[in-house]
Enzyme design. Structure first.
Site, PDB file in Angstrom:
ATOM      1  N   HIS A  32       8.218 -38.990 -58.087  1.00 51.45           N
ATOM      2  CA  HIS A  32       7.392 -39.970 -57.376  1.00 51.45           C
ATOM      3  C   HIS A  32       7.389 -39.633 -55.875  1.00 51.45           C
ATOM      4  O   HIS A  32       6.339 -39.573 -55.234  1.00 51.45           O
ATOM      5  CB  HIS A  32       7.944 -41.379 -57.627  1.00 51.45           C
ATOM      6  CG  HIS A  32       6.985 -42.483 -57.289  1.00 51.45           C
ATOM      7  ND1 HIS A  32       7.237 -43.802 -57.558  1.00 51.45           N
ATOM      8  CD2 HIS A  32       5.769 -42.467 -56.687  1.00 51.45           C
ATOM      9  CE1 HIS A  32       6.213 -44.541 -57.145  1.00 51.45           C
ATOM     10  NE2 HIS A  32       5.318 -43.748 -56.608  1.00 51.45           N
ATOM     11  N   HIS A  59      15.498 -40.316 -65.624  1.00 46.47           N
ATOM     12  CA  HIS A  59      15.268 -41.462 -64.744  1.00 46.47           C
ATOM     13  C   HIS A  59      15.244 -41.037 -63.269  1.00 46.47           C
ATOM     14  O   HIS A  59      14.280 -41.286 -62.547  1.00 46.47           O
ATOM     15  CB  HIS A  59      16.386 -42.488 -64.991  1.00 46.47           C
ATOM     16  CG  HIS A  59      16.266 -43.740 -64.182  1.00 46.47           C
ATOM     17  ND1 HIS A  59      15.839 -44.932 -64.710  1.00 46.47           N
ATOM     18  CD2 HIS A  59      16.515 -43.993 -62.873  1.00 46.47           C
ATOM     19  CE1 HIS A  59      15.820 -45.857 -63.765  1.00 46.47           C
ATOM     20  NE2 HIS A  59      16.237 -45.311 -62.630  1.00 46.47           N
ATOM     21  N   GLU A  60      16.323 -40.378 -62.827  1.00 47.58           N
ATOM     22  CA  GLU A  60      16.412 -40.009 -61.410  1.00 47.58           C
ATOM     23  C   GLU A  60      15.351 -38.980 -61.043  1.00 47.58           C
ATOM     24  O   GLU A  60      14.807 -39.004 -59.936  1.00 47.58           O
ATOM     25  CB  GLU A  60      17.811 -39.479 -61.070  1.00 47.58           C
ATOM     26  CG  GLU A  60      18.936 -40.501 -61.267  1.00 47.58           C
ATOM     27  CD  GLU A  60      18.722 -41.810 -60.521  1.00 47.58           C
ATOM     28  OE1 GLU A  60      17.996 -41.828 -59.519  1.00 47.58           O
ATOM     29  OE2 GLU A  60      19.273 -42.833 -60.962  1.00 47.58           O
ATOM     30  N   HIS A  97      12.171 -40.770 -60.226  1.00 44.16           N
ATOM     31  CA  HIS A  97      12.116 -41.183 -58.816  1.00 44.16           C
ATOM     32  C   HIS A  97      11.774 -39.985 -57.930  1.00 44.16           C
ATOM     33  O   HIS A  97      10.964 -40.072 -57.019  1.00 44.16           O
ATOM     34  CB  HIS A  97      13.479 -41.717 -58.360  1.00 44.16           C
ATOM     35  CG  HIS A  97      13.833 -43.061 -58.912  1.00 44.16           C
ATOM     36  ND1 HIS A  97      13.022 -44.152 -58.776  1.00 44.16           N
ATOM     37  CD2 HIS A  97      14.938 -43.499 -59.570  1.00 44.16           C
ATOM     38  CE1 HIS A  97      13.603 -45.203 -59.347  1.00 44.16           C
ATOM     39  NE2 HIS A  97      14.766 -44.831 -59.831  1.00 44.16           N
TER      40      HIS A  97
HETATM   41 ZN   LIG Z   1      16.007 -46.226 -60.737  1.00 47.47          ZN
END
Ligand SMILES: [Zn+2]
Length: 624
Positions: free
Chosen positions: A420, A413-414, A417
């Site tokens: 991105h 998940h992290e 980010h």
């Molecule tokens: Zn998040």
């Protein structure tokens, strides 16, 4: 961007892994005891504190330079361009200073020097904000024709066109100087409802005592309530549920009046700024059409039978006569804790994300090996997990590894980010290097969805498979269905106010009950205390926000599915989305990836995934 505090909002997002028995054992390590390869490298930002001080001084010197453009923006295209460029320079500097100081502090909160840096940069940045206060009003006053002439005469300015367009499109909602002054003054108390609720909720409210699973009297707290709802002991869950909601119920009229004030304040600003509705005013900030919000609500409503089926199955699997709200978070499957050391997770995540292609994966691998991640918990370190960084730094990820499957998903998940940011920063100028809140959870959740697909293909025991499926199912239920229910509740309260109908506690109790029954269907029996649940949700004081959790989740599910089924063309579109940053409006940026949030398709993709997972769980439950 820091990870959104979704977990706090969901009040126990997953109904599994009761990790109450947290290592009461070992002493925490000191930072110095951790191998360098498991620590992030903040020295890549500033090698020494002296370097930070020098940069801090440089920012202080640049602030008057920015202030000096006041009154001059309309003089020429060249002046406007110079101001924008200086803003970029100072903006990046101020981010970098703040990010460094904050992350250094997070390494060990006992070290006072970094709290000092955070305080200094916070106050310097607020001076920067004041020095730039002239910019927006002055820009709004430049006539369009003049600005167009600037673009012609000054080619360098064209880069900023979308940035300036985004500012100028709100012109129709900007009032006269006198009116704006009045609105700004009202700002001092327009947030009072939220402030009153926060004080009540965090400082004054007590939930009383209940008996825990062992019969011992305990004082109920917010955290304790979340854990109690996940207990296998139904009596304990029920008592906690009743005590917790009744605590709010005792103040039902007061909380109704506070929420009414909150909604009225939204209405006041929307009307003053000539918007059709509060929802339109709120969504205009990031330029999201109201149809996106309504599309989410109506598409989810068209498929509520999926949630009804879930309720019926949960009742059956738990062998209950009646399913109650306090049964919704209880463990469905026996705990099948999967032990995941960091090195294993790292390999799993790399394998699991292989469908995202070489370009993505090689950058991802480089990140893992280049001091992006701070892996282990140490004495004084900030808890939780987040991704952060600034335009000219590489991304950073803070973790607190505890060898759980959740940690593995958190890593994916992290790093979602982080990737991105990496692609946006690498492909956009500073002014478009960030990304909007509306799409902020897309890249992170796409990684989770892609990883879970890989994990489910591995050789798992029945218990492990059920555990994983349940994890996914609960994620969809609490992120998509529950947040959409919240979103619909917000629409309802604001519409009542818009129609001039009294927004009383009674009306909100009834509206909330009706939603819960409609969403979960006939198998869920509502206790009287359930009607008060709306009055304990802090996010309702940040109106029309939570729907983004649901839309992001739907977009990510749709994207992951496209990547897994279509392969390269879908991956190329996905990367172009990541690389776009803020160079276009969030809805348009998502379209580049092949997802139109104005259409039912992405929402339907998430519902289809929910059905699929539910079906697989049913099959597993039925096989011995
Ligand atoms: Zn998040």
């Amino acid at each position: 961007m820091r990870r959104l505090a979704l977990a706090a909002l969901l009040l126990a997002a997953s109904a599994l892994a009761v990790t109450g028995a947290q290592a009461a054992d070992t002493h925490l390590k000191q930072r110095s005891e951790i191998d360098a390869k498991y620590k992030w490298r903040l020295e890549d930002i500033y090698p020494t504190n002296e370097a930070w001080d020098a940069a801090f001084k440089r920012e202080a010197e640049l602030i008057p330079k920015l202030a000096a453009y006041k009154g001059k923006l309309a003089t020429s295209g060249a002046t406007l361009l110079a101001c924008l460029k200086d803003q970029d320079e100072v903006g990046e500097l101020s981010n970098k200073l703040f990010v460094y100081a904050s992350m250094r502090r997070d390494e060990d909160n006992r070290v006072p020097i970094y709290q000092g840096q955070v305080d200094r940069i916070t106050s310097q940045n607020s001076r920067l904000g004041e020095a730039l206060a002239y910019f927006n009003p002055e820009m709004l006053a430049i006539p369009n024709a003049k600005l167009e002439a600037f673009y012609k005469s000054t080619p360098g300015l064209r880069l900023y066109r979308h940035h300036l367009d985004d500012l100028l499109r709100t012109r129709a909602h900007v009032l006269s100087e006198k009116e704006e002054k009045l609105l700004a003054a009202a700002g001092d108390f327009s947030g009072s409802a939220g402030a009153i609720f926060t004080a009540f909720n965090n400082a004054d409210l007590r939930y009383g005592t209940i008996k825990d699973e062992t019969g011992k009297s305990i004082e109920l707290t917010k955290g304790g309530f979340g854990r109690a709802l996940q207990s296998p002991d139904r009596r304990f869950r029920r008592d906690a549920f009743r005590a917790f909601n009744s605590a709010y119920g005792k103040f039902n009229n007061t909380l109704g009046a506070v929420m009414n004030a909150n909604v009225k304040s939204d209405e006041f600003y929307a009307r003053s700024r000539k918007y059709d509705s509060a929802v339109a005013a709120s969504l205009d900030g990031p330029n999201i059409p109201v149809s996106v919000y309504r599309n989410l609500v109506s598409t989810v409503n068209a498929h509520l039978e999926s949630l009804h089926r879930y309720a019926a199955l949960r009742k059956k699997w738990m062998k209950l006569d009646t399913l109650r709200v306090y049964d919704l978070y209880a463990p469905l499957v026996p705990e099948a804790r999967i032990d995941v050391p960091y090195e294993t997770a790292r390999q799993n995540v790399l394998n699991g994300l292989a469908p995202l292609g070489d370009e993505y994966l090689s950058a991802f691998r480089k990140g893992l090996d280049s001091g992006w991640i701070d892996v282990y918990e140490t004495e004084g370190k900030t808890s939780g997990a987040y991704n952060w960084g600034s335009y000219t730094t590489h991304p950073y990820v803070l973790l607190n590894w505890s060898n759980t499957l959740e940690d593995e998903f958190t890593l994916a998940h992290e790093m979602g980010h982080a990737m991105h940011s990496y692609f946006a920063n690498g492909n956009q100028p500073y002014v478009y290097g960030n990304y909007a809140t509306f799409v902020a959870e897309v890249a992170s959740t796409t990684n989770e969805a892609t990883l879970v697909n890989y994990l489910l293909k591995q050789n798992l025991t029945k218990a492990q498979r059920l555990y994983l499926l349940n994890y996914l199912l609960e994620q969809i239920r609490t992120t998509m269905f529950r947040q959409t229910l919240f979103a619909e509740f917000e629409l309802k309260t604001h519409e009542l106010a818009e129609k001039g109908e009294p927004l009383t506690a009674e009306a909100m109790n009834a509206a909330y009950q009706e939603l819960m029954q409609r969403y979960y269907g006939p198998d869920l029996v509502l206790d009287p205390e359930e009607q008060f649940e709306w009055s304990r949700v802090p996010h309702f004081y940040n109106s029309f926000y939570v729907y983004q959790y649901a839309t992001s989740y739907c977009a990510a599910t749709a994207l992951s599915k496209k990547i897994l089924t279509e392969g390269t063309p879908a991956v190329t579109r996905y990367l172009s989305f990541l690389k776009s940053g803020n160079s276009d409006y969030p809805i348009e940026v998502l379209k580049k990836a092949g997802v139109d949030m104005n259409s039912p398709a992405p929402v339907e993709a998430a519902i289809a995934r929910f059905d699929e997972v539910l079906g697989e769980m049913e099959k597993l439950h039925d096989t011995p």
